[in-house]
Structures are given as C-alpha cells and as structure tokens.
Design an enzyme around this catalytic site. Structure first.
Site, PDB file in Angstrom:
ATOM      1  N   ARG A  52       0.837  -1.210   0.000  1.00  0.00           N
ATOM      2  CA  ARG A  52       0.000   0.000   0.000  1.00  0.00           C
ATOM      3  C   ARG A  52       0.868   1.255   0.000  1.00  0.00           C
ATOM      4  NH1 ARG A  52      -4.643   0.603   4.496  1.00  0.00           N
ATOM      5  NH2 ARG A  52      -2.888   1.196   5.795  1.00  0.00           N
ATOM      6  N   LYS A 151      -2.570   7.040   0.881  1.00  0.00           N
ATOM      7  CA  LYS A 151      -2.340   7.386   2.294  1.00  0.00           C
ATOM      8  C   LYS A 151      -1.234   8.439   2.310  1.00  0.00           C
ATOM      9  CE  LYS A 151      -2.121   5.010   6.729  1.00  0.00           C
ATOM     10  NZ  LYS A 151      -3.214   5.740   7.365  1.00  0.00           N
ATOM     11  N   GLU A 184     -16.170   6.474   5.439  1.00  0.00           N
ATOM     12  CA  GLU A 184     -15.412   5.812   6.509  1.00  0.00           C
ATOM     13  C   GLU A 184     -15.332   6.757   7.691  1.00  0.00           C
ATOM     14  OE1 GLU A 184     -11.315   5.230   5.270  1.00  0.00           O
ATOM     15  OE2 GLU A 184     -11.271   7.169   4.263  1.00  0.00           O
TER      16      GLU A 184
HETATM   17  N1  PMP Z   1      -9.259   4.860   6.885  1.00  0.00           N
HETATM   18  C1  PMP Z   1      -8.359   5.817   7.137  1.00  0.00           C
HETATM   19  C2  PMP Z   1      -8.618   7.197   6.639  1.00  0.00           C
HETATM   20  C3  PMP Z   1      -7.189   5.521   7.846  1.00  0.00           C
HETATM   21  O1  PMP Z   1      -6.282   6.463   8.090  1.00  0.00           O
HETATM   22  C4  PMP Z   1      -7.000   4.208   8.334  1.00  0.00           C
HETATM   23  C5  PMP Z   1      -5.801   3.877   9.169  1.00  0.00           C
HETATM   24  N2  PMP Z   1      -4.657   3.696   8.407  1.00  0.00           N
HETATM   25  C6  PMP Z   1      -7.966   3.236   8.043  1.00  0.00           C
HETATM   26  C7  PMP Z   1      -9.091   3.605   7.320  1.00  0.00           C
HETATM   27  C8  PMP Z   1      -7.800   1.815   8.480  1.00  0.00           C
HETATM   28  O2  PMP Z   1      -6.788   1.186   7.718  1.00  0.00           O
HETATM   29  P1  PMP Z   1      -5.892   0.029   8.305  1.00  0.00           P
HETATM   30  O3  PMP Z   1      -6.814  -1.073   8.723  1.00  0.00           O
HETATM   31  O4  PMP Z   1      -5.022  -0.373   7.168  1.00  0.00           O
HETATM   32  O5  PMP Z   1      -5.144   0.594   9.456  1.00  0.00           O
END
Ligand code: PMP
Length: 287
Positions: A52, A151, A184
């Site tokens: 990622r 990200k 989200e």
């Molecule tokens: N959405 C956002 C905006 C995030 O910053 C994160 C944390 N990285 C997540 C969802 C959850 O992703 P992950 O399970 O890969 O930590």
C-alpha cells in the site's frame, strides 16, 4: 526515554532524526505514510502495508529510494532497537528538500523514516461498551480531487472531521462522501451487520482500503458470513443490528450510538464480538 529512529538507512537517536524545513513533506504534506502494528515481535501483514505504501507513492509519482525488502528489514531493526514486541510502527516517505514553489521535480532526497513506539490504545471500556460517534459535516474528499486510497501526509480532511467528533465528545467521526453515502471514519473503516450479512462501503465510496478491513472480510468469509461491499447511507447505519469500525490501531471496535441513535440493542453485538475474537487470534498467528 529517547527512541531510536530509522532515517535514511541509519538508526539514529530521536534527537538526531530531523528533516529540512524545505522538505515538501512539511511544506505541502507531499509524501506518503503507513501505520503498522507488531504483536509479540511479529508485524501484522507487513507485506500488505508495504504494497500500500508503494502504491500510494506511485500514485503521487514518488520513487521510494529503497527496496521493499530493505524497508521490511528497517521495520524489524527499528522494533529491535527500541526493544518493542507489541508496538506501533509509522513509515514515512517525504518528497524531499525542494524550493518554496510546489514543483516536486525540484525536490531531492526523499526522507525515509521508520518510527516505532508503544501503542496507545483506546480505553478498555470503549471495546466492552462500544463507541458513540457522530457524523461530521466535513465531507470525505472526492476521489476526483484526491483519492482517499492514497495514504498521503496530507490528512487535513480527516483532521477537520476528527475535530468535529472531538467537539461533540466522540473519539471518532463518520465521514460521508459528496453523494451523502457513508465513506469511513477519520482513521477507521466502517462495517454494519444486517441479518447474517456484513456490509461495508466499496473503495469508490471514498475510503482508504484498510488492511484490517481486508482481514475482517476474510475472517467473515471463514465464519460463513456473507460480506459485501455496497454503498451505504446513514439510514443503513441507524437501522443496522450492529456496527463496528476497523483499523490498525483500533483493531475491531463496536459502535453503539450514531448521531444520538442507539444502534441495535445499544451494546456490542454477537457478530462484532465474534469477529473481534477472531481478529485477536489472527494477529497472534499471522506474520
Ligand atoms: N481509513 C483511514 C482514513 C485511515 O487512516 C485508516 C488507518 N490507516 C484506516 C481507514 C484503516 O486502515 P488500516 O486497517 O489499514 O489501518
């Protein structure tokens, strides 16, 4: 206690881990990052996080100046240097030092930083009793403006929504996309339970495709639960039997109240509980 930071191929004391004020990571949020966790010395889904990170970098035309193998080793070395078995790891790659103009092509020396720290968890009661969340007025940024699948170091969209949540006394806030669909939370993905079915918004709703989200979808499948990506509105959340959030730091956390409406029975539901237990077992066995 001073931590040891991995910075550009060296382990250095925290005090010596510095970036230039001309680094575009600082000036413009131009860069990418990842947040990972280690359990008993093993990093959960390290390769998925590296993939990622590299995908985020590729999307912004940033070449990470090392191989994925080297980065993986840097993560392990940084954990070891800080004597951490159960820890939180932050990977940061900045655009590097440039001019005061935007041009990323004038930047050089992207900074590769690995920070390992103890994890600061939500209080135990949140997991036992469930979270209260509110919907933020701040919309999730449109995919056509800046894809939430990247990200990037520019997290102001999420921070604006987080501020709204905090002002309402909540540690998380729900973000909708420009169509009014559920995207989200500020740092977590969202799931609801309806009947025997698990529902979660698809990537094009404007989400980061969480690694915990993917793990929970796999677990649901193993448990014989039908899990689907589908567009959801607040109505679907208000009327769900259960709701929970997933994220590296939060793991699986129940939600029992949204915008003042009680979700289901107002206590963490059995499917959430089951997936939470399965996830805890998975992180201890999965490398
Ligand atoms: N959405 C956002 C905006 C995030 O910053 C994160 C944390 N990285 C997540 C969802 C959850 O992703 P992950 O399970 O890969 O930590």
């Amino acid at each position: 206690m001073s931590r040891t930071i991995f910075m550009n191929d060296h382990l250095v004391p925290e005090e010596d881990a510095r970036v230039s004020v001309f680094d575009h990571g600082l000036l413009y949020g131009d860069g990418v990052f990842e947040g990972l966790r280690s359990y008993s010395g093993r990093v959960f889904r390290l390769n998925a996080h590296l993939d990622r990170l590299w995908a985020s970098a590729r999307a912004i035309c940033l070449e990470i100046p090392m191989s994925k193998d080297r980065m993986a080793q840097a993560v392990l070395d940084t954990l070891a240097a800080n004597n951490l078995e159960d820890g939180y790891i932050r990977l940061v790659v900045t655009r590097g030092t440039g001019t005061l103009g935007l041009d990323p092509n004038k930047c050089s020396n992207p900074q590769v930083i690995v920070i390992a720290d103890t994890i600061s968890l939500y209080p135990k009661e949140f997991y036992e009793q469930g979270l209260r969340i509110v919907t933020a007025a701040t919309q999730r940024i449109q995919t056509a403006a800046l894809s939430p699948r990247i990200k990037s170091l520019n997290y102001l969209n999420n921070i604006m929504a987080k501020l709204e949540g905090l002002q309402a006394g909540c540690v998380e806030a729900l973000m909708l996309n420009h169509k009014g669909e559920v995207a989200e939370c500020t740092g977590d993905n969202v799931f609801v339970v309806r009947g025997e079915r698990l529902l979660t918004p698809p990537p094009d709703a404007g989400i980061l495709e969480g690694i915990t989200r993917a793990a929970v979808m796999e677990l649901a499948d193993k448990e014989g639960l039908d899990c689907r990506e589908t567009s959801l509105t607040r109505h679907d959340l208000y009327t769900a039997e259960e709701c929970f959030l997933t994220g590296t730091a939060a793991e699986v956390i129940p939600v029992v109240e949204i915008d003042g409406r009680t979700v289901g029975e107002g206590t963490p539901g059995p499917i959430t509980q089951k997936l939470k237990d399965c996830f805890h077992a998975l992180v201890r066995q999965d490398g």
